[in-house]
Design a protein around this motif. Structure first.
Motif, PDB file in Angstrom:
ATOM      1  N   TYR A 121      47.727   6.684  23.365  1.00  0.00           N
ATOM      2  CA  TYR A 121      46.992   7.655  24.174  1.00  0.00           C
ATOM      3  C   TYR A 121      47.235   9.096  23.718  1.00  0.00           C
ATOM      4  CZ  TYR A 121      45.890   3.815  27.342  1.00  0.00           C
ATOM      5  OH  TYR A 121      45.425   2.640  27.878  1.00  0.00           O
ATOM      6  N   GLN A 122      48.371   9.336  23.073  1.00  0.00           N
ATOM      7  CA  GLN A 122      48.592  10.679  22.523  1.00  0.00           C
ATOM      8  C   GLN A 122      47.717  10.901  21.296  1.00  0.00           C
ATOM      9  OE1 GLN A 122      50.324  12.239  24.829  1.00  0.00           O
ATOM     10  NE2 GLN A 122      50.545  10.156  25.606  1.00  0.00           N
ATOM     11  N   ARG A 123      47.520   9.850  20.505  1.00  0.00           N
ATOM     12  CA  ARG A 123      46.665   9.965  19.313  1.00  0.00           C
ATOM     13  C   ARG A 123      45.190   9.985  19.679  1.00  0.00           C
ATOM     14  NH1 ARG A 123      50.096   5.835  17.664  1.00  0.00           N
ATOM     15  NH2 ARG A 123      48.398   4.303  17.772  1.00  0.00           N
ATOM     16  N   HIS A 124      44.833   9.229  20.694  1.00  0.00           N
ATOM     17  CA  HIS A 124      43.418   9.087  21.083  1.00  0.00           C
ATOM     18  C   HIS A 124      43.278   9.287  22.593  1.00  0.00           C
ATOM     19  CE1 HIS A 124      42.833   7.351  17.078  1.00  0.00           C
ATOM     20  NE2 HIS A 124      43.763   6.452  17.354  1.00  0.00           N
ATOM     21  N   PRO A 125      43.438  10.513  23.100  1.00  0.00           N
ATOM     22  CA  PRO A 125      43.400  10.719  24.554  1.00  0.00           C
ATOM     23  C   PRO A 125      42.075  10.333  25.197  1.00  0.00           C
ATOM     24  CG  PRO A 125      43.459  12.818  23.358  1.00  0.00           C
ATOM     25  CD  PRO A 125      43.764  11.756  22.372  1.00  0.00           C
ATOM     26  N   TRP A 126      41.003  10.306  24.438  1.00  0.00           N
ATOM     27  CA  TRP A 126      39.702   9.883  24.984  1.00  0.00           C
ATOM     28  C   TRP A 126      39.730   8.436  25.469  1.00  0.00           C
ATOM     29  CZ3 TRP A 126      37.602   5.846  22.154  1.00  0.00           C
ATOM     30  CH2 TRP A 126      38.078   5.685  20.844  1.00  0.00           C
ATOM     31  N   VAL A 174      49.319   4.531  31.677  1.00  0.00           N
ATOM     32  CA  VAL A 174      48.068   5.284  31.781  1.00  0.00           C
ATOM     33  C   VAL A 174      48.231   6.485  32.703  1.00  0.00           C
ATOM     34  CG1 VAL A 174      45.716   5.201  32.716  1.00  0.00           C
ATOM     35  CG2 VAL A 174      46.517   3.385  31.206  1.00  0.00           C
ATOM     36  N   GLY A 175      48.863   6.274  33.859  1.00  0.00           N
ATOM     37  CA  GLY A 175      49.027   7.369  34.812  1.00  0.00           C
ATOM     38  C   GLY A 175      49.844   8.521  34.256  1.00  0.00           C
ATOM     39  N   LEU A 179      48.720  12.365  33.062  1.00  0.00           N
ATOM     40  CA  LEU A 179      49.437  13.547  33.537  1.00  0.00           C
ATOM     41  C   LEU A 179      49.799  14.457  32.367  1.00  0.00           C
ATOM     42  CD1 LEU A 179      50.778  15.105  35.836  1.00  0.00           C
ATOM     43  CD2 LEU A 179      52.799  13.641  35.555  1.00  0.00           C
ATOM     44  N   LEU A 180      50.268  13.881  31.276  1.00  0.00           N
ATOM     45  CA  LEU A 180      50.641  14.674  30.112  1.00  0.00           C
ATOM     46  C   LEU A 180      49.424  15.392  29.525  1.00  0.00           C
ATOM     47  CD1 LEU A 180      52.897  15.478  28.142  1.00  0.00           C
ATOM     48  CD2 LEU A 180      52.242  13.501  26.752  1.00  0.00           C
ATOM     49  N   VAL A 181      48.301  14.684  29.427  1.00  0.00           N
ATOM     50  CA  VAL A 181      47.078  15.300  28.919  1.00  0.00           C
ATOM     51  C   VAL A 181      46.638  16.433  29.837  1.00  0.00           C
ATOM     52  CG1 VAL A 181      44.615  14.918  28.499  1.00  0.00           C
ATOM     53  CG2 VAL A 181      46.296  13.259  27.663  1.00  0.00           C
ATOM     54  N   SER A 182      46.741  16.222  31.152  1.00  0.00           N
ATOM     55  CA  SER A 182      46.344  17.246  32.114  1.00  0.00           C
ATOM     56  C   SER A 182      47.234  18.477  32.011  1.00  0.00           C
ATOM     57  CB  SER A 182      46.410  16.675  33.536  1.00  0.00           C
ATOM     58  OG  SER A 182      46.087  17.651  34.502  1.00  0.00           O
ATOM     59  N   VAL A 183      48.533  18.272  31.848  1.00  0.00           N
ATOM     60  CA  VAL A 183      49.470  19.392  31.699  1.00  0.00           C
ATOM     61  C   VAL A 183      49.107  20.209  30.463  1.00  0.00           C
ATOM     62  CG1 VAL A 183      51.861  19.988  31.160  1.00  0.00           C
ATOM     63  CG2 VAL A 183      51.371  18.330  32.963  1.00  0.00           C
ATOM     64  N   GLY A 184      48.835  19.523  29.364  1.00  0.00           N
ATOM     65  CA  GLY A 184      48.474  20.223  28.138  1.00  0.00           C
ATOM     66  C   GLY A 184      47.181  20.979  28.272  1.00  0.00           C
ATOM     67  N   THR A 231      56.939  21.976  36.979  1.00  0.00           N
ATOM     68  CA  THR A 231      56.776  21.278  38.248  1.00  0.00           C
ATOM     69  C   THR A 231      56.977  19.775  38.084  1.00  0.00           C
ATOM     70  OG1 THR A 231      54.387  21.201  37.823  1.00  0.00           O
ATOM     71  CG2 THR A 231      55.201  22.998  39.209  1.00  0.00           C
ATOM     72  N   GLY A 232      57.044  19.301  36.849  1.00  0.00           N
ATOM     73  CA  GLY A 232      57.259  17.887  36.581  1.00  0.00           C
ATOM     74  C   GLY A 232      57.302  17.634  35.091  1.00  0.00           C
ATOM     75  N   ASP A 233      57.757  16.468  34.708  1.00  0.00           N
ATOM     76  CA  ASP A 233      57.869  16.095  33.304  1.00  0.00           C
ATOM     77  C   ASP A 233      57.277  14.707  33.130  1.00  0.00           C
ATOM     78  OD1 ASP A 233      58.532  15.368  30.760  1.00  0.00           O
ATOM     79  OD2 ASP A 233      60.640  15.903  30.905  1.00  0.00           O
ATOM     80  N   PRO A 234      56.081  14.578  32.524  1.00  0.00           N
ATOM     81  CA  PRO A 234      55.452  13.267  32.355  1.00  0.00           C
ATOM     82  C   PRO A 234      56.296  12.287  31.550  1.00  0.00           C
ATOM     83  CG  PRO A 234      53.851  15.010  31.982  1.00  0.00           C
ATOM     84  CD  PRO A 234      55.192  15.676  32.078  1.00  0.00           C
ATOM     85  N   VAL A 235      57.046  12.785  30.566  1.00  0.00           N
ATOM     86  CA  VAL A 235      57.877  11.889  29.758  1.00  0.00           C
ATOM     87  C   VAL A 235      58.996  11.299  30.622  1.00  0.00           C
ATOM     88  CG1 VAL A 235      59.401  11.719  27.769  1.00  0.00           C
ATOM     89  CG2 VAL A 235      57.334  13.104  27.623  1.00  0.00           C
TER      90      VAL A 235
END
Length: 267
Positions: A121-126, A174-175, A179-184, A231-235
């Motif tokens: 998902y990091q390589r292909h967030p779509w 997935v969740g 979250l990581l994509v949204s933070v970025g 406010t949070g850390d997805p990892v």
């Protein structure tokens, strides 16, 4: 499926798409155009701009071809997205037994699966936009399901429990990946890191909010903010949640396993 097909592209035909997914693709066109080249160009566009950046015309432009030439190989965007989805799963595992052979037994296998999907998902967030759609029953998708179930086979779970455990792990990935994509995306849109944003809002918040009214959230929020500088850390959320999920699965397995090695399962 993902994306809205135009009248020109027509409606997706599941049987037709399955034929494309499983290799009933015909020969290369006169200019050497192939389904594989079209899918690769679509993935490159999606990686750069998301699914909204993918259209048959833009793929054709990328390949130096006319859009009508593409339609002789891939009937429309819906079919293309299904092909893209299945294609990126092709390199997820070296073979069907790789997750089951990961160190640490079933628990190590599930952790391995979570990491591989997180990295995907990091390589292909779509790909996150396609979660929850009807499954793409292509060869790579089916191989992924087979490979990810194997660490759970023969450890005392029913078939339904095996499917449910795998679904639970993948849903957690997935969740947290979303979250990581949204933070970025938020940081990119605002031009501020979470730490910079907090430095701006905290003085005002301290004036407006009386800590005495929110003693628990104030204490916990301060501890989390200090720990994560955000406010949070997805990892952290991925790792912490996965550990708790696997702890729960261990309890379920123990419930299915006789305490006495000589004792058989009740009928």
């Amino acid at each position: 499926m993902a994306g809205v097909t135009s009248k020109k592209e027509g409606h997706s035909d599941p049987a037709r798409t399955l034929g494309l997914l499983w290799g009933l693709r015909g020969k290369a066109g006169r200019k050497g155009l192939t389904v594989e080249a079209i899918v690769a160009a679509g993935i490159e566009l999606a990686d750069a701009e998301g699914l909204d950046g993918v259209s048959m015309r833009r793929v054709a432009d990328r390949l130096g071809s006319g859009a009508m030439s593409l339609y002789t190989h891939v009937p429309g965007k819906d079919d293309l997205v299904d092909l893209m989805h299945d294609s990126v799963l092709g390199g997820l595992y070296a073979d069907l037994d790789e997750p089951a052979e990961a160190p640490g037994g079933w628990r190590g296998g599930l952790a391995f699966i979570a990491t591989r999907n997180w990295d995907l998902y990091q390589r292909h967030p779509w790909m996150l936009q396609l979660v929850g759609m009807r499954p793409v029953l292509g060869p790579n998708t089916v191989r992924k399901y087979e490979a990810e179930l194997r660490p759970l086979d023969g450890i005392g779970l029913s078939d339904i429990e095996m499917d449910s455990v795998l679904t639970l792990v993948l849903t957690h990935v997935v969740g947290t990946a979303r979250l990581l994509v949204s933070v970025g995306a938020t940081a990119e849109k605002s031009g501020l890191t979470d730490a910079q944003w907090w430095d701006l809002v905290s003085p005002t918040l301290e004036r407006l909010m009386d800590p005495a009214d929110f003693p628990v959230s104030g204490r916990v929020g301060e501890a989390a903010g200090t720990e994560f500088e955000s406010t949070g850390d997805p990892v952290h959320a991925l790792r912490f949640g996965l550990d708790r999920i696997l702890d729960g699965v261990a309890v379920l397995i123990d419930e299915r396993t006789p305490s006495d090695p000589g004792q058989s399962e009740p009928e």
